[in-house]
Design a protein around this motif. Structure first.
Motif, PDB file in Angstrom:
ATOM      1  N   GLU A 175      -9.295  -6.546  -6.236  1.00  0.00           N
ATOM      2  CA  GLU A 175      -7.851  -6.390  -6.385  1.00  0.00           C
ATOM      3  C   GLU A 175      -7.432  -4.936  -6.215  1.00  0.00           C
ATOM      4  OE1 GLU A 175     -10.022  -8.171  -8.082  1.00  0.00           O
ATOM      5  OE2 GLU A 175      -9.034  -9.379  -9.601  1.00  0.00           O
ATOM      6  N   LEU A 176      -8.222  -4.008  -6.779  1.00  0.00           N
ATOM      7  CA  LEU A 176      -7.929  -2.583  -6.662  1.00  0.00           C
ATOM      8  C   LEU A 176      -7.877  -2.139  -5.206  1.00  0.00           C
ATOM      9  CD1 LEU A 176     -10.188  -1.025  -9.444  1.00  0.00           C
ATOM     10  CD2 LEU A 176      -7.731  -0.639  -9.208  1.00  0.00           C
ATOM     11  N   ALA A 177      -8.874  -2.531  -4.446  1.00  0.00           N
ATOM     12  CA  ALA A 177      -9.022  -2.014  -3.086  1.00  0.00           C
ATOM     13  C   ALA A 177      -8.280  -2.831  -2.044  1.00  0.00           C
ATOM     14  CB  ALA A 177     -10.507  -1.960  -2.723  1.00  0.00           C
ATOM     15  N   ALA A 178      -8.191  -4.149  -2.265  1.00  0.00           N
ATOM     16  CA  ALA A 178      -7.743  -5.021  -1.175  1.00  0.00           C
ATOM     17  C   ALA A 178      -6.921  -6.209  -1.651  1.00  0.00           C
ATOM     18  CB  ALA A 178      -8.963  -5.517  -0.399  1.00  0.00           C
ATOM     19  N   GLY A 179      -6.332  -6.114  -2.834  1.00  0.00           N
ATOM     20  CA  GLY A 179      -5.547  -7.235  -3.342  1.00  0.00           C
ATOM     21  C   GLY A 179      -4.380  -7.598  -2.457  1.00  0.00           C
ATOM     22  N   GLY A 180      -3.705  -6.594  -1.913  1.00  0.00           N
ATOM     23  CA  GLY A 180      -2.576  -6.863  -1.023  1.00  0.00           C
ATOM     24  C   GLY A 180      -3.001  -7.537   0.255  1.00  0.00           C
ATOM     25  N   GLU A 230      -2.973  -0.719   2.795  1.00  0.00           N
ATOM     26  CA  GLU A 230      -4.357  -0.575   2.337  1.00  0.00           C
ATOM     27  C   GLU A 230      -5.191  -0.164   3.539  1.00  0.00           C
ATOM     28  OE1 GLU A 230      -4.460  -3.768  -1.362  1.00  0.00           O
ATOM     29  OE2 GLU A 230      -5.061  -4.449   0.645  1.00  0.00           O
ATOM     30  N   ALA A 231      -6.165   0.699   3.308  1.00  0.00           N
ATOM     31  CA  ALA A 231      -6.988   1.225   4.400  1.00  0.00           C
ATOM     32  C   ALA A 231      -8.448   0.838   4.199  1.00  0.00           C
ATOM     33  CB  ALA A 231      -6.857   2.742   4.478  1.00  0.00           C
ATOM     34  N   PHE A 232      -9.142   0.670   5.315  1.00  0.00           N
ATOM     35  CA  PHE A 232     -10.545   0.281   5.291  1.00  0.00           C
ATOM     36  C   PHE A 232     -11.316   1.117   6.313  1.00  0.00           C
ATOM     37  CE2 PHE A 232      -7.824  -3.255   4.253  1.00  0.00           C
ATOM     38  CZ  PHE A 232      -8.370  -3.727   3.060  1.00  0.00           C
ATOM     39  N   GLU A 233     -12.583   1.345   6.011  1.00  0.00           N
ATOM     40  CA  GLU A 233     -13.475   1.967   6.980  1.00  0.00           C
ATOM     41  C   GLU A 233     -14.302   0.861   7.628  1.00  0.00           C
ATOM     42  OE1 GLU A 233     -17.027   5.334   7.134  1.00  0.00           O
ATOM     43  OE2 GLU A 233     -15.373   5.583   5.705  1.00  0.00           O
ATOM     44  N   VAL A 234     -14.552   0.989   8.921  1.00  0.00           N
ATOM     45  CA  VAL A 234     -15.230  -0.062   9.674  1.00  0.00           C
ATOM     46  C   VAL A 234     -16.738   0.172   9.653  1.00  0.00           C
ATOM     47  CG1 VAL A 234     -15.509  -1.113  11.949  1.00  0.00           C
ATOM     48  CG2 VAL A 234     -13.240  -0.398  11.177  1.00  0.00           C
ATOM     49  N   SER A 235     -17.472  -0.845   9.239  1.00  0.00           N
ATOM     50  CA  SER A 235     -18.925  -0.842   9.421  1.00  0.00           C
ATOM     51  C   SER A 235     -19.245  -1.363  10.812  1.00  0.00           C
ATOM     52  CB  SER A 235     -19.600  -1.706   8.355  1.00  0.00           C
ATOM     53  OG  SER A 235     -20.978  -1.824   8.612  1.00  0.00           O
ATOM     54  N   ARG A 269      -1.444   5.331  -4.131  1.00  0.00           N
ATOM     55  CA  ARG A 269      -2.374   5.276  -2.995  1.00  0.00           C
ATOM     56  C   ARG A 269      -1.850   4.319  -1.927  1.00  0.00           C
ATOM     57  NH1 ARG A 269      -7.917   5.477  -2.414  1.00  0.00           N
ATOM     58  NH2 ARG A 269      -7.758   7.478  -3.481  1.00  0.00           N
ATOM     59  N   SER A 270      -1.374   3.170  -2.356  1.00  0.00           N
ATOM     60  CA  SER A 270      -0.840   2.190  -1.408  1.00  0.00           C
ATOM     61  C   SER A 270       0.390   2.737  -0.683  1.00  0.00           C
ATOM     62  CB  SER A 270      -0.483   0.890  -2.141  1.00  0.00           C
ATOM     63  OG  SER A 270      -1.615   0.322  -2.753  1.00  0.00           O
ATOM     64  N   ARG A 271       1.193   3.481  -1.421  1.00  0.00           N
ATOM     65  CA  ARG A 271       2.394   4.081  -0.813  1.00  0.00           C
ATOM     66  C   ARG A 271       1.991   5.117   0.234  1.00  0.00           C
ATOM     67  NH1 ARG A 271       5.912   4.851   1.821  1.00  0.00           N
ATOM     68  NH2 ARG A 271       7.916   5.855   1.430  1.00  0.00           N
ATOM     69  N   TYR A 272       0.964   5.914  -0.068  1.00  0.00           N
ATOM     70  CA  TYR A 272       0.513   6.945   0.870  1.00  0.00           C
ATOM     71  C   TYR A 272      -0.052   6.311   2.137  1.00  0.00           C
ATOM     72  CZ  TYR A 272      -2.126  10.813   2.854  1.00  0.00           C
ATOM     73  OH  TYR A 272      -2.629  11.754   3.712  1.00  0.00           O
ATOM     74  N   ARG A 273      -0.888   5.282   1.987  1.00  0.00           N
ATOM     75  CA  ARG A 273      -1.448   4.623   3.166  1.00  0.00           C
ATOM     76  C   ARG A 273      -0.349   3.932   3.965  1.00  0.00           C
ATOM     77  NH1 ARG A 273      -5.531   7.746   4.000  1.00  0.00           N
ATOM     78  NH2 ARG A 273      -7.322   7.451   2.602  1.00  0.00           N
ATOM     79  N   GLY A 274       0.664   3.416   3.278  1.00  0.00           N
ATOM     80  CA  GLY A 274       1.802   2.854   3.988  1.00  0.00           C
ATOM     81  C   GLY A 274       2.535   3.908   4.803  1.00  0.00           C
ATOM     82  N   TYR A 275       2.722   5.075   4.208  1.00  0.00           N
ATOM     83  CA  TYR A 275       3.376   6.180   4.908  1.00  0.00           C
ATOM     84  C   TYR A 275       2.608   6.541   6.177  1.00  0.00           C
ATOM     85  CZ  TYR A 275       4.461  11.101   5.883  1.00  0.00           C
ATOM     86  OH  TYR A 275       4.775  12.288   6.503  1.00  0.00           O
ATOM     87  N   GLU A 276       1.284   6.562   6.103  1.00  0.00           N
ATOM     88  CA  GLU A 276       0.471   6.905   7.271  1.00  0.00           C
ATOM     89  C   GLU A 276       0.659   5.905   8.412  1.00  0.00           C
ATOM     90  OE1 GLU A 276      -3.413   9.388   5.847  1.00  0.00           O
ATOM     91  OE2 GLU A 276      -3.525   7.216   5.646  1.00  0.00           O
ATOM     92  N   MET A 277       0.902   4.645   8.062  1.00  0.00           N
ATOM     93  CA  MET A 277       1.009   3.624   9.100  1.00  0.00           C
ATOM     94  C   MET A 277       2.465   3.228   9.369  1.00  0.00           C
ATOM     95  SD  MET A 277      -0.294   0.182   7.087  1.00  0.00           S
ATOM     96  CE  MET A 277      -0.008  -0.824   8.523  1.00  0.00           C
ATOM     97  N   MET A 279      -3.816  -2.145   6.801  1.00  0.00           N
ATOM     98  CA  MET A 279      -3.132  -3.417   6.615  1.00  0.00           C
ATOM     99  C   MET A 279      -1.802  -3.156   5.910  1.00  0.00           C
ATOM    100  SD  MET A 279      -3.446  -6.736   7.169  1.00  0.00           S
ATOM    101  CE  MET A 279      -5.182  -7.191   7.212  1.00  0.00           C
ATOM    102  N   ASN A 280      -0.727  -3.631   6.510  1.00  0.00           N
ATOM    103  CA  ASN A 280       0.599  -3.534   5.903  1.00  0.00           C
ATOM    104  C   ASN A 280       0.671  -4.528   4.742  1.00  0.00           C
ATOM    105  OD1 ASN A 280       3.392  -4.123   5.317  1.00  0.00           O
ATOM    106  ND2 ASN A 280       3.984  -3.223   7.272  1.00  0.00           N
ATOM    107  N   ILE A 281       0.971  -4.019   3.527  1.00  0.00           N
ATOM    108  CA  ILE A 281       1.081  -4.916   2.371  1.00  0.00           C
ATOM    109  C   ILE A 281       2.474  -4.816   1.731  1.00  0.00           C
ATOM    110  CG2 ILE A 281      -1.406  -4.926   1.932  1.00  0.00           C
ATOM    111  CD1 ILE A 281      -0.800  -3.008  -0.471  1.00  0.00           C
ATOM    112  N   ASP A 282       3.471  -4.510   2.549  1.00  0.00           N
ATOM    113  CA  ASP A 282       4.842  -4.440   2.039  1.00  0.00           C
ATOM    114  C   ASP A 282       5.224  -5.696   1.259  1.00  0.00           C
ATOM    115  OD1 ASP A 282       5.070  -2.003   3.267  1.00  0.00           O
ATOM    116  OD2 ASP A 282       6.550  -2.624   4.759  1.00  0.00           O
TER     117      ASP A 282
END
Length: 222
Positions: free
Chosen positions: A22-27, A210-215, A196-204, A162-165
């Motif tokens: 939920e913390l990282a990817a709930g949205g 929410e942001a993820f790194e790709v394996s 954090r979610s607001r900042y990542r939203g601003y970037e996109m 990922m946009n979680i508006d």
């Protein structure tokens, strides 16, 4: 209804503890549920926690009840909790095979897990074990860690957003279901996650993200 993006049609989210997903990817999880994807949560431990000084913060029964309530808030119906120790989830064959069994049963088109440079060792080991268990699957994304777990000597690289508006409220409501954690960390916990979610939203160029790194990531053409 089927998910319009086959890349996310069956999404497995793996977390070391009840509240990590939920913390990282709930949205993101809530968005996928709303889009018609099949979403499954796998939590590695019952998340009972006692500090080195003997202070007991969380009972296993309470943690699981809170986790089930949080998952339901996001619309997630498939929910597994394994029995590894909260502080000692290892990158070991027994852990890899436990994840492997769920992965092969679910056959995910996308796997979400922790980031291997997370400073919480159970998070880091869960990441490595998940990547190993998903070795025959082509798409694995890693969560952005949040303080204090994220204070690493390696920088997290946000590569997929990922946009979680439309689901930020569900994300924060799900976090509030973890009342034992909210009591431990206070209202700043929720405020920090929202910031954090607001900042990542601003970037996109969205409101919340929410942001993820790709394996690794398989491109799928619909």
């Amino acid at each position: 209804m089927l998910c319009s993006n086959p890349m996310f049609e069956r999404s497995l989210f793996v977390g070391a503890h009840l509240d990590d997903i939920e913390l990282a990817a709930g949205g993101t999880a809530a968005r996928l549920v709303q889009a018609g994807a099949r979403v499954r949560f796998l939590v590695m431990s019952t998340s009972e926690y006692t500090s080195y000084n003997g202070i007991h913060f969380r009972d296993a029964v309470v943690a699981k009840e809170e986790g089930q309530e949080a998952a339901a808030t996001l619309g997630v119906k498939e929910f597994d909790v394994l029995q590894f120790p909260a502080k000692d989830v290892e990158n070991h064959s027994t852990v890899v095979e436990a994840i492997n069994a769920i992965v092969d049963d679910f056959r995910p088109t996308m796997v979400f897990t922790h980031w291997p440079f997370d400073t919480h060792r159970s998070h880091a080991n869960t990441a490595l074990a998940t990547i190993a268990a998903s070795r025959y699957y082509n798409s694995v994304l890693m969560y952005e860690p949040i303080t204090p777990a994220g204070r690493s000597y390696v920088g997290f690289r946000p590569q997929l957003y990922m946009n979680i508006d439309d689901t930020i409220d569900l994300k924060l409501r799900a976090l509030r279901c973890h009342r034992s954690e909210l009591e431990k960390y206070g209202e700043q916990w929720i405020e920090g996650v929202e910031a954090r979610s607001r900042y990542r939203g601003y970037e996109m160029r969205a409101r919340y993200g929410e942001a993820f790194e790709v394996s690794r990531l398989e491109a799928v053409l619909a």
